[in-house]
Write a protein that holds these residues in place. Structure first.
Motif, mmCIF file in Angstrom:
data_model
loop_
_atom_site.group_PDB
_atom_site.id
_atom_site.type_symbol
_atom_site.label_atom_id
_atom_site.label_comp_id
_atom_site.label_asym_id
_atom_site.label_seq_id
_atom_site.Cartn_x
_atom_site.Cartn_y
_atom_site.Cartn_z
ATOM 1 N N UNK A 132 0.667 -0.974 -0.112
ATOM 2 C CA UNK A 132 -0.052 0.027 0.073
ATOM 3 C C UNK A 132 0.763 1.490 0.033
ATOM 4 N N UNK A 133 0.247 2.439 -0.385
ATOM 5 C CA UNK A 133 1.282 3.435 -0.494
ATOM 6 C C UNK A 133 1.613 4.252 0.919
ATOM 7 N N UNK A 134 2.580 5.090 0.887
ATOM 8 C CA UNK A 134 2.999 5.325 2.100
ATOM 9 C C UNK A 134 2.361 6.516 2.478
ATOM 10 N N UNK A 135 1.465 7.247 1.804
ATOM 11 C CA UNK A 135 0.751 8.350 2.236
ATOM 12 C C UNK A 135 -0.527 8.018 3.147
ATOM 13 N N UNK A 136 -0.803 6.743 3.354
ATOM 14 C CA UNK A 136 -1.651 6.400 4.248
ATOM 15 C C UNK A 136 -1.136 6.102 5.522
ATOM 16 N N UNK A 137 0.189 6.307 6.009
ATOM 17 C CA UNK A 137 0.710 5.977 7.143
ATOM 18 C C UNK A 137 0.898 7.281 7.892
ATOM 19 N N UNK A 138 0.861 7.220 9.226
ATOM 20 C CA UNK A 138 1.180 8.501 9.911
ATOM 21 C C UNK A 138 2.506 7.944 10.948
ATOM 22 N N UNK A 139 3.315 8.996 11.080
ATOM 23 C CA UNK A 139 4.656 8.556 11.826
ATOM 24 C C UNK A 139 4.416 9.342 13.339
ATOM 25 N N UNK A 140 4.646 8.758 14.274
ATOM 26 C CA UNK A 140 4.756 9.367 15.503
ATOM 27 C C UNK A 140 5.805 8.688 16.355
ATOM 28 N N UNK A 141 6.583 9.597 16.939
ATOM 29 C CA UNK A 141 7.827 9.306 17.677
ATOM 30 C C UNK A 141 7.477 9.862 19.331
ATOM 31 N N UNK A 142 7.611 9.159 20.108
ATOM 32 C CA UNK A 142 7.338 9.304 21.766
ATOM 33 C C UNK A 142 8.482 9.154 22.589
ATOM 34 N N UNK A 143 8.916 10.105 23.301
ATOM 35 C CA UNK A 143 9.952 9.748 24.382
ATOM 36 C C UNK A 143 9.459 9.291 25.445
ATOM 37 N N UNK A 144 9.956 8.233 26.195
ATOM 38 C CA UNK A 144 9.209 7.887 27.457
ATOM 39 C C UNK A 144 10.058 8.199 28.635
ATOM 40 N N UNK A 145 11.029 8.773 28.621
ATOM 41 C CA UNK A 145 11.706 9.459 29.743
ATOM 42 C C UNK A 145 11.662 10.869 29.799
ATOM 43 N N UNK A 146 12.057 11.498 31.121
ATOM 44 C CA UNK A 146 12.085 12.872 31.130
ATOM 45 C C UNK A 146 12.940 13.569 30.289
ATOM 46 N N UNK A 147 12.576 14.271 29.432
ATOM 47 C CA UNK A 147 13.384 14.936 28.328
ATOM 48 C C UNK A 147 13.080 16.552 28.095
ATOM 49 N N UNK A 148 13.782 17.274 27.639
ATOM 50 C CA UNK A 148 13.449 18.658 27.221
ATOM 51 C C UNK A 148 14.244 18.870 25.834
ATOM 52 N N UNK A 151 15.526 22.354 20.532
ATOM 53 C CA UNK A 151 14.729 22.569 19.210
ATOM 54 C C UNK A 151 13.552 22.540 19.551
ATOM 55 N N UNK A 152 12.731 23.074 18.615
ATOM 56 C CA UNK A 152 11.199 22.937 18.975
ATOM 57 C C UNK A 152 10.831 21.876 17.919
ATOM 58 N N UNK A 153 10.469 20.549 18.408
ATOM 59 C CA UNK A 153 10.111 19.340 17.892
ATOM 60 C C UNK A 153 9.146 19.310 16.899
ATOM 61 N N UNK A 154 8.883 18.741 15.781
ATOM 62 C CA UNK A 154 7.853 18.473 14.960
ATOM 63 C C UNK A 154 6.744 18.004 15.832
ATOM 64 N N UNK A 155 5.421 18.360 15.290
ATOM 65 C CA UNK A 155 4.395 17.831 15.941
ATOM 66 C C UNK A 155 4.152 16.592 16.355
ATOM 67 N N UNK A 156 4.540 15.571 15.567
ATOM 68 C CA UNK A 156 4.657 14.321 15.741
ATOM 69 C C UNK A 156 5.528 13.696 16.520
ATOM 70 N N UNK A 157 6.508 14.638 17.005
ATOM 71 C CA UNK A 157 7.504 13.957 18.078
ATOM 72 C C UNK A 157 7.005 14.551 19.579
ATOM 73 N N UNK A 158 6.592 13.393 20.404
ATOM 74 C CA UNK A 158 5.984 13.802 21.559
ATOM 75 C C UNK A 158 6.541 13.141 22.921
ATOM 76 N N UNK A 159 6.192 13.866 23.991
ATOM 77 C CA UNK A 159 6.465 13.299 25.265
ATOM 78 C C UNK A 159 5.176 12.940 25.861
ATOM 79 N N UNK A 160 4.168 13.357 25.628
ATOM 80 C CA UNK A 160 2.771 13.293 26.055
ATOM 81 C C UNK A 160 1.805 13.533 25.251
ATOM 82 N N UNK A 161 0.435 13.192 25.309
ATOM 83 C CA UNK A 161 -0.751 13.367 24.469
ATOM 84 C C UNK A 161 -0.490 12.350 23.178
ATOM 85 N N UNK A 162 -0.317 11.174 23.419
ATOM 86 C CA UNK A 162 -0.477 10.304 22.279
ATOM 87 C C UNK A 162 -1.600 9.931 21.791
ATOM 88 N N UNK A 163 -2.441 9.819 22.867
ATOM 89 C CA UNK A 163 -4.019 9.333 22.525
ATOM 90 C C UNK A 163 -4.461 10.544 21.537
#
Length: 218
Positions: A132-148, A151-163
């Protein structure tokens, strides 16, 4: 009075035990456990019937040398979410296009592969494997430890708010028929080997790749 002294002594021993465990697990061991629970709880709270979650998915690499491991995969009519979980802690620096990022911690600096690029590879491998085509996928990166972030991370790079990030996608892009076909493909692959066998094959191929890379360098 004796009972009070015994309770205080027990509390003191428990406190010391927790401190030793945190030290052994790193400066953010408790924070990492908290965030890791957040990841799983967020996935479990997704509306039942609308999302199907898969954990530790192994698919063939693009170069055919073993498999690539995907931490979490979520199927829905709103797209296929590919979730990369990062365990680094401290201050994170690096841009979206850089090959490596840096984690600055109390005991020094640690380099790690840019998780955005890593997850992009996962999506390419999945798209090829599932047909299937790549356009159907959504990438999400989440850090599971305490980080800061430096830089300002892209919207899909998260520490909270996964849902929230997952359910924010409301445009239907995949038909139920295609989702069923993808789910069947994943089910058939899961049935071919048990999880421990897939892990073993994955790391064996990974170690061979690293060895060959080392040989070429020398």
């Amino acid at each position: 009075f004796i009972l009070v002294v015994m309770i205080i002594a027990k509390m003191s021993r428990s406190s010391k035990s927790v401190q030793r465990a945190d030290k052994k697990g790193g400066p953010s061991a408790a924070g990492a456990a908290k965030h890791n629970n957040h990841v799983m709880n967020s996935l479990y709270r997704l509306p039942e019937g609308q999302y199907r979650c898969y954990h530790e998915v192994f698919v063939p690499r693009l170069d055919g040398e073993g498999t690539t491991r995907i931490h979490h995969l979520i199927l829905s009519q709103y797209g296929i979410f590919v979730l990369q979980v990062q365990h680094e802690c401290g201050e994170i620096s690096g841009s979206a296009g850089e090959r490596e990022w840096m984690a600055r911690q109390k005991d020094g600096m640690r380099r790690f592969t840019n998780p955005i690029l890593r997850n992009a590879y996962h999506i390419k491998a999945l798209a090829k494997h599932l047909g299937i085509q790549e356009s159907l996928f959504h990438s999400i990166v989440i850090f599971d430890a305490e980080v800061c972030f430096e830089m300002t991370p892209p919207r899909h790079v998260l520490t909270v708010g996964l849902g929230r990030e997952i359910t924010a996608h409301t445009t239907m892009t995949i038909t139920p028929e295609v989702l069923d076909r993808v789910a069947e493909s994943l089910r058939e692959r899961d049935m071919s080997l048990d999880l421990e066998a897939r892990r073993k094959d994955h790391y064996k191929a990974r170690n061979n790749r690293l060895k060959h890379t080392h040989d070429r360098v020398e």
